[in-house]
Design a protein around this motif. Sequence first.
Motif, PDB file in Angstrom:
ATOM      1  N   LYS A  48      34.358  43.813  -8.866  1.00 36.25           N
ATOM      2  CA  LYS A  48      35.517  43.922  -7.705  1.00 36.25           C
ATOM      3  C   LYS A  48      35.869  45.530  -7.761  1.00 36.25           C
ATOM      4  O   LYS A  48      35.890  45.983  -6.535  1.00 36.25           O
ATOM      5  CB  LYS A  48      36.655  43.190  -7.957  1.00 36.25           C
ATOM      6  N   GLN A  49      36.077  46.012  -8.804  1.00 34.01           N
ATOM      7  CA  GLN A  49      36.436  47.428  -8.966  1.00 34.01           C
ATOM      8  C   GLN A  49      35.111  48.389  -8.231  1.00 34.01           C
ATOM      9  O   GLN A  49      35.874  49.228  -7.366  1.00 34.01           O
ATOM     10  CB  GLN A  49      36.517  47.903 -10.360  1.00 34.01           C
ATOM     11  N   ARG A  52      35.562  47.927  -4.493  1.00 30.86           N
ATOM     12  CA  ARG A  52      36.670  48.681  -3.895  1.00 30.86           C
ATOM     13  C   ARG A  52      36.228  50.122  -3.907  1.00 30.86           C
ATOM     14  O   ARG A  52      36.679  50.817  -3.002  1.00 30.86           O
ATOM     15  CB  ARG A  52      38.028  48.471  -4.862  1.00 30.86           C
ATOM     16  N   LYS A  60      42.027  49.929   0.999  1.00 28.16           N
ATOM     17  CA  LYS A  60      42.753  49.822  -0.196  1.00 28.16           C
ATOM     18  C   LYS A  60      43.603  48.462  -0.197  1.00 28.16           C
ATOM     19  O   LYS A  60      44.000  48.011  -1.215  1.00 28.16           O
ATOM     20  CB  LYS A  60      43.673  51.070  -0.577  1.00 28.16           C
ATOM     21  N   GLU A  63      41.695  42.332  -0.171  1.00 31.82           N
ATOM     22  CA  GLU A  63      41.844  41.289  -1.020  1.00 31.82           C
ATOM     23  C   GLU A  63      40.722  40.376  -0.962  1.00 31.82           C
ATOM     24  O   GLU A  63      40.238  40.006   0.014  1.00 31.82           O
ATOM     25  CB  GLU A  63      43.230  40.582  -0.935  1.00 31.82           C
TER      26      GLU A  63
END
Length: 148
Positions: A48-49, A52, A60, A63
Amino acid sequence: MFNDIGALELVTLVVLAVLVFGPDKLPKVIQDVTRTIRKIREFSDSAKQDIRQELGPEFKDFEFEDLNPKTFIRKQLDNDELGLKEIRNGFDLKKEMAEVTDAVHGREPESSSGASSSSGSAGGRIDMVKKPEGAASDDRPPFDADAT
């Protein structure tokens, strides 16, 4: 994660685990399972990081839960730009179903104001009660020869 498991199911799973793995190996199996779950969560968080970071600063507020169709639709419907809250709050499904049931069974619907409606379509309601036919079987409707 286990919100839908009751006490009886949990006891059954523990007894089954003791029977399958035995009381000697059960603590080791539990440690292995928790370690595996922890590694999967760490892998998921790092993925997930990475996503992103690759998306950049424009996303930013992104979700991952929004990718679930139910969550996405719920979030869009809660947005009051379309005025859907008034429509949803003004619609009482139980009341509507009770009115339809009363109409099908030929009963007079209970009115919350105490006044009963007539057999016509008063108040915007449609009378769904089957009425006996007024014309006899030998009476014919008027015939227009020019219309055919």
